[in-house]
Design a protein around this motif. Structure first.
Motif, mmCIF file in Angstrom:
data_model
loop_
_atom_site.group_PDB
_atom_site.id
_atom_site.type_symbol
_atom_site.label_atom_id
_atom_site.label_comp_id
_atom_site.label_asym_id
_atom_site.label_seq_id
_atom_site.Cartn_x
_atom_site.Cartn_y
_atom_site.Cartn_z
ATOM 1 N N ASP A 65 -93.945 -16.745 2.081
ATOM 2 C CA ASP A 65 -93.786 -17.493 1.832
ATOM 3 C C ASP A 65 -92.794 -18.188 3.605
ATOM 4 O O ASP A 65 -93.231 -19.420 3.824
ATOM 5 C CB ASP A 65 -93.995 -18.797 0.701
ATOM 6 C CG ASP A 65 -94.574 -18.741 -0.786
ATOM 7 O OD1 ASP A 65 -95.460 -18.170 -0.082
ATOM 8 O OD2 ASP A 65 -94.411 -18.719 -2.021
ATOM 9 N N ARG A 242 -100.416 -17.187 -9.710
ATOM 10 C CA ARG A 242 -100.719 -17.729 -9.820
ATOM 11 C C ARG A 242 -99.568 -19.477 -10.596
ATOM 12 O O ARG A 242 -100.270 -20.561 -10.033
ATOM 13 C CB ARG A 242 -102.414 -18.200 -10.452
ATOM 14 C CG ARG A 242 -103.439 -17.362 -9.732
ATOM 15 C CD ARG A 242 -104.661 -17.624 -10.688
ATOM 16 N NE ARG A 242 -105.616 -16.908 -9.637
ATOM 17 C CZ ARG A 242 -105.935 -15.662 -9.985
ATOM 18 N NH1 ARG A 242 -105.309 -15.263 -11.431
ATOM 19 N NH2 ARG A 242 -107.342 -14.895 -9.203
ATOM 20 N N ASP A 243 -98.798 -18.750 -11.084
ATOM 21 C CA ASP A 243 -97.941 -19.342 -11.675
ATOM 22 C C ASP A 243 -96.661 -20.071 -10.523
ATOM 23 O O ASP A 243 -96.035 -21.142 -10.775
ATOM 24 C CB ASP A 243 -97.146 -18.942 -13.073
ATOM 25 C CG ASP A 243 -98.310 -18.425 -13.951
ATOM 26 O OD1 ASP A 243 -98.723 -19.598 -14.026
ATOM 27 O OD2 ASP A 243 -98.008 -18.231 -14.799
ATOM 28 N N PRO A 245 -97.355 -21.286 -6.599
ATOM 29 C CA PRO A 245 -98.372 -21.668 -6.212
ATOM 30 C C PRO A 245 -97.799 -21.267 -4.616
ATOM 31 O O PRO A 245 -96.421 -21.215 -3.891
ATOM 32 C CB PRO A 245 -98.390 -23.375 -6.306
ATOM 33 C CG PRO A 245 -97.936 -23.417 -7.252
ATOM 34 C CD PRO A 245 -96.375 -22.469 -7.968
#
Length: 277
Positions: A65, A242-243, A245
């Motif tokens: 990220d 997915r928890d 993002p």
């Protein structure tokens, strides 16, 4: 005694390398306090001033990220810095060591990946790391590229996943939620450093190697084992990627294995040693 320069020697991996190599080599370490690796003129000045037999680069922007959010700096540190170091090391007749990442693989094959598998990066982090692999290979034959998974081990800075989570526990957090569907192959930094030392001492063939302790694990598995062995009063809960993002595409199944090196000990045994120390 051969002279080694470690860039980023106070990071988790650099610290382990400095510790393991110091008894056999004359080791010089620099970090962000003594050298801004983004300043390529300063980097060149350092290597022009003194010849090193081996240059080891532990500097990188990490995290999928974070790299998506800082793409320019990611390529500067993760690709163009290794290119510069490879050129300077080759010019002085030295050996260059760089560290790549499991993120050069998408994980779509859903099986452990060895050195013969073709990279297929899916995010900025992976693309920059693979670009560095290609650049280093093209510049100098006298290189070792070690691809790494998620790391654990002694650390002077709380910057990576395991350290950030343990820091939260130290601050009083009692529930940790981690994805159980991101699968890697954890690696103990001291085990990694010993392989690097062996490569130099035994003059292993130059090229690309995968480093990982034996066995695969999700982030949930790894942290659960650390919590268990440290006997921490913490609940580790399962979650899915997915928890949380993401900013970039996630590498969901990238355990590393090597067809060139002997297996390292299981990662659970390495966790036990780390905890005991």
């Amino acid at each position: 005694m051969r002279k080694i320069l470690i860039l980023g020697y106070t990071g988790k991996l650099g610290n382990a390398l400095h510790y393991v190599l110091a008894d056999s080599f004359q080791v010089t370490g620099v970090n962000s306090q003594t050298l801004d690796a983004r300043d390529f003129d300063a980097v060149q000045s350092l290597l022009d001033t003194e010849n090193f037999d081996v240059v080891i680069n532990c500097v990188a922007r990490i995290g999928v990220d974070a790299c998506e959010q800082h793409s320019e700096e990611t390529f500067r540190l993760n690709a163009y810095l290794p290119r510069l170091l490879a050129r300077l090391t080759a010019a002085s007749g030295g050996v260059f060591i760089n560290f790549s990442s499991e993120t050069v693989f998408s994980g779509k094959l859903r099986r452990p990946l060895d050195e013969r598998d073709e990279p297929d990066p899916i995010n900025i982090y992976g693309h920059a790391k693979y670009f560095a692999d290609v650049l280093v290979r093209d510049i100098t034959p006298a290189h070792y590229i070690f691809r790494l998974p998620v790391l654990f081990g002694p650390s002077l800075h709380n910057k990576q996943l395991v350290e950030r989570l343990l820091d939260k526990v130290a601050q009083g957090e009692r529930v940790l939620r981690l994805a159980d569907d991101i699968i890697s192959s954890p690696l103990y930094t001291l085990d990694a450093a010993k392989v690097v030392k062996r490569a130099l001492n035994e003059a292993l063939p130059y090229g690309t190697y995968h480093l990982a302790n034996e066995g695969s694990a999700s982030l949930y598995d790894l942290m659960s084992e650390i919590v268990r062995q440290k006997q921490l009063n913490v609940i580790v809960e399962r979650a899915t990627w997915r928890d949380f993002p993401p900013c970039g595409n996630k590498n969901l199944y990238t355990p590393l294995v090597s067809h060139k090196l002997e297996k390292l000990r299981p990662w659970q045994e390495a966790v036990a040693e780390w905890v005991s120390q």
